[in-house]
Motif scaffolding. Structure first.
Motif, short mmCIF file in Angstrom:
data_model
loop_
_atom_site.label_atom_id
_atom_site.label_comp_id
_atom_site.label_asym_id
_atom_site.label_seq_id
_atom_site.Cartn_x
_atom_site.Cartn_y
_atom_site.Cartn_z
N TYR A 124 0.58 4.06 -2.80
CA TYR A 124 0.27 5.45 -2.52
C TYR A 124 1.49 6.64 -2.90
CZ TYR A 124 -0.38 9.34 0.66
OH TYR A 124 -0.35 10.77 1.26
N GLN A 130 -8.39 1.86 6.31
CA GLN A 130 -8.37 2.72 7.26
C GLN A 130 -7.69 3.94 7.23
OE1 GLN A 130 -7.04 -0.32 7.16
NE2 GLN A 130 -5.24 0.19 8.28
N ASN A 131 -6.76 3.85 6.17
CA ASN A 131 -6.01 5.01 6.01
C ASN A 131 -6.45 6.22 5.78
OD1 ASN A 131 -3.92 6.80 5.09
ND2 ASN A 131 -2.52 4.93 4.84
N ARG A 132 -6.60 7.14 6.72
CA ARG A 132 -7.25 8.41 6.45
C ARG A 132 -6.46 9.33 5.41
NH1 ARG A 132 -7.66 11.46 11.74
NH2 ARG A 132 -6.37 9.80 12.23
N GLU A 133 -5.16 9.29 5.38
CA GLU A 133 -4.50 10.10 4.64
C GLU A 133 -4.48 9.72 3.01
OE1 GLU A 133 0.37 11.30 4.06
OE2 GLU A 133 -0.02 9.92 5.43
N SER A 185 0.77 -1.16 0.13
CA SER A 185 -0.03 -0.11 0.02
C SER A 185 0.97 1.38 -0.05
CB SER A 185 -1.05 0.07 1.14
OG SER A 185 -0.19 0.17 2.53
N LYS A 186 2.08 1.16 0.87
CA LYS A 186 2.77 2.43 0.72
C LYS A 186 3.44 2.95 -0.54
CE LYS A 186 4.41 2.19 5.40
NZ LYS A 186 5.67 2.05 6.46
N GLU A 210 -5.55 -0.47 2.29
CA GLU A 210 -5.40 -0.24 3.45
C GLU A 210 -6.77 0.97 3.75
OE1 GLU A 210 -2.14 1.88 6.27
OE2 GLU A 210 -1.46 1.17 4.38
#
Length: 173
Positions: free
Chosen positions: A135, A163-166, A131-132, A161
């Motif tokens: 992103y 739940q990742n708000r960013e 995911s990183k 991901e």
């Protein structure tokens, strides 16, 4: 990357001690000042149960790179991550992915978006579910004007991901 890493590493070693920090080293073990033997000169660690064989210098270089990122020394971090990739003896995808994704982070912070996209893509080639890396490639593509590619990468990162708000905030922009 390797040529750049070696050239940057040589440049860092040529700096006067006062430029490296109070004690003449960029961090506590003196790895950047040339006083210690290079990690490549030490033998590889034997594989632990269930873990692939990884050169001991890989984790050291990765840790040094992480410390440099925390301290804002991004060019130096890139050198450490490139050296860690060079020392990798096995095609261990999780380590290769993490190192390439860390390079992408540094490159994004340095506004080097084409290279950030390339390193993120390299990370995704090793682990498409990272995911990183998705992103970071999305951010690089956004800065490069590839809105469609950025949207696809950010959506993938959000699926991986949720739940990742960013990630969610960037996608909504």
């Amino acid at each position: 990357w390797l040529k750049l890493a070696r050239r940057n590493r040589a440049a860092l070693r040529s700096l006067p001690p006062s430029a490296m920090g109070e004690d003449g080293a960029s961090d506590s073990d003196g790895a950047c000042d040339g006083s210690e033997p290079h990690p490549a000169s030490s033998p590889a660690q034997p594989a632990a149960a269930g873990r692939p064989r990884v050169h001991p210098g890989v984790e050291e270089e990765r840790s040094l790179g992480n410390a440099c990122v925390r301290e804002g020394r991004l060019e130096e971090a890139l050198v450490h991550y490139a050296e860690a990739l060079n020392l990798l003896e096995s095609p261990e995808p999780s380590i290769r992915t993490a190192l390439a994704a860390n390079q992408a982070l540094c490159l994004l912070k340095l506004d080097r978006y084409v290279e950030a996209e390339e390193r993120s893509s390299a990370a995704l080639a090793s682990d498409p579910a990272n995911s990183k890396a998705s992103y970071r490639r999305g951010l690089a593509r956004l800065k490069l004007g590839d809105a469609q590619g950025a949207c696809e990468d950010l959506q993938r990162a959000l699926r991986l991901e949720p739940q990742n708000r960013e990630v969610r905030q960037r996608l909504e922009e």
